[in-house]
Enzyme design. Structure first.
Site, PDB file in Angstrom:
ATOM      1  N   THR A  49       0.827  -1.227   0.000  1.00  0.00           N
ATOM      2  CA  THR A  49       0.000   0.000   0.000  1.00  0.00           C
ATOM      3  C   THR A  49       0.856   1.270   0.000  1.00  0.00           C
ATOM      4  OG1 THR A  49      -0.041   0.147   2.397  1.00  0.00           O
ATOM      5  CG2 THR A  49      -1.761  -1.188   1.361  1.00  0.00           C
ATOM      6  N   ASP A  68      20.911   6.246   3.158  1.00  0.00           N
ATOM      7  CA  ASP A  68      22.061   5.504   2.606  1.00  0.00           C
ATOM      8  C   ASP A  68      23.305   6.382   2.578  1.00  0.00           C
ATOM      9  OD1 ASP A  68      20.847   3.073   2.219  1.00  0.00           O
ATOM     10  OD2 ASP A  68      20.205   3.529   0.174  1.00  0.00           O
TER      11      ASP A  68
HETATM   12  C1  PRP Z   1      13.380   8.717   3.749  1.00  0.00           C
HETATM   13  C2  PRP Z   1      13.490  10.039   4.456  1.00  0.00           C
HETATM   14  C3  PRP Z   1      12.078  10.241   4.972  1.00  0.00           C
HETATM   15  C4  PRP Z   1      11.258   9.630   3.875  1.00  0.00           C
HETATM   16  C5  PRP Z   1      10.711  10.733   3.025  1.00  0.00           C
HETATM   17  O1  PRP Z   1      13.419   7.680   4.630  1.00  0.00           O
HETATM   18  O2  PRP Z   1      14.465  10.044   5.456  1.00  0.00           O
HETATM   19  O3  PRP Z   1      11.826   9.606   6.212  1.00  0.00           O
HETATM   20  O4  PRP Z   1      12.131   8.819   3.081  1.00  0.00           O
HETATM   21  O5  PRP Z   1       9.847  10.233   2.079  1.00  0.00           O
HETATM   22  P1  PRP Z   1       8.303  10.580   2.102  1.00  0.00           P
HETATM   23  O6  PRP Z   1       8.174  12.052   2.347  1.00  0.00           O
HETATM   24  O7  PRP Z   1       7.850  10.192   0.733  1.00  0.00           O
HETATM   25  O8  PRP Z   1       7.650   9.774   3.191  1.00  0.00           O
HETATM   26  P2  PRP Z   1      13.424   6.165   4.148  1.00  0.00           P
HETATM   27  O9  PRP Z   1      11.987   5.657   4.088  1.00  0.00           O
HETATM   28  O10 PRP Z   1      14.213   6.027   2.888  1.00  0.00           O
HETATM   29  O11 PRP Z   1      14.104   5.402   5.341  1.00  0.00           O
HETATM   30  P3  PRP Z   1      15.595   5.588   5.956  1.00  0.00           P
HETATM   31  O12 PRP Z   1      15.583   6.816   6.790  1.00  0.00           O
HETATM   32  O13 PRP Z   1      15.780   4.358   6.777  1.00  0.00           O
HETATM   33  O14 PRP Z   1      16.588   5.666   4.830  1.00  0.00           O
END
Ligand code: PRP
Ligand code: URA
Length: 210
Positions: free
Chosen positions: A109, A204
């Site tokens: 989802t 990353d």
């Molecule tokens: C990244 C970033 C945010 C999110 C933003 O985290 O740090 O939390 O994506 O995307 P959104 O606005 O579309 O929700 P990620 O999910 O890649 O996890 P990570 O911090 O573990 O790399």
């Protein structure tokens, strides 16, 4: 009502942000820059902290001098990339407490879910600043804010390094009471939900996992 967006357009932030965007920037430099930009945005995000005065004795005389009023502050990184900003905030507000919130996305989802939440026990009484380098679709930040409100928090700000208009629009729609502080506003998102031109996957690049 629509929440205010503060784009902190300072030359130091713009310069450091450009180095972050460069794919050849090392993990070490990337991590240090995230922390430094976090510190600089915190400077702006705390501009309206209430002041009181106290009496001190200078080497010359007694004087009533400004001091930050005893309002309590908490910084809440969204795991994992938000961790990269904590150090910069704490360098500006060393007495802040730190709460952690972990989000994952359902693979089917794409809905964000909270998988971890550990807060100071009086978090509802604190000014809360949620921190994450990226505001892309806004799904993660919106869900984190919803969780903090469910815990009773009423004073919430969101600090990000880079935002997409889509993410800002979502927060303004779902949480119009939350002010957003960001270092730059980019063009938009690509088909994979990455910010363009952006800086890639912030987690990353901070942790060197790719
Ligand atoms: C990244 C970033 C945010 C999110 C933003 O985290 O740090 O939390 O994506 O995307 P959104 O606005 O579309 O929700 P990620 O999910 O890649 O996890 P990570 O911090 O573990 O790399
Ligand atoms: N998360 C990231 O780390 N980078 C983006 O560009 C979008 C979401």
């Amino acid at each position: 009502m629509q929440g205010t967006v503060h784009i902190v357009d300072h030359p130091l932030i713009a310069h450091k942000m450009s180095i972050l965007r460069d794919k050849n920037t090392s993990v070490k430099d990337f991590r240090e820059l995230v922390s430094e930009i976090g510190m600089l945005i915190t400077y702006e995000a705390t501009r309206n902290l209430p002041l009181t005065t106290k009496l001190v004795e200078t080497p010359i005389c007694q004087a009533e001098v400004p001091t930050i009023k005893g309002k309590k502050f908490a910084v809440v990184p969204i795991l994992r990339a938000g961790l990269g900003l904590v150090d910069g905030v704490l360098r500006m507000v060393p007495s802040a407490r730190v709460g952690h919130i972990g989000m994952y996305r359902d693979e089917e989802t794409l809905e964000p879910h909270v998988y971890f939440c550990k807060m100071p026990k009086d978090v509802a009484e604190r000014d809360v600043m949620i921190v994450d380098p990226m505001l892309a679709t806004g799904g993660s930040a919106a869900a984190a804010i919803t969780e903090m409100k469910a815990l009773g928090c009423t004073s919430i700000k969101l600090m990000v390094l880079l935002a997409a208009p889509e993410g800002i629009a979502l927060i303004q729609k779902v949480h119009p009471d939350v002010e957003i502080y960001c270092g730059a506003l980019d063009q938009g998102l690509n088909e994979n939900g990455y910010i363009v031109p952006g800086l890639g996957d912030a987690g990353d690049r901070i942790f060197g996992t790719k």
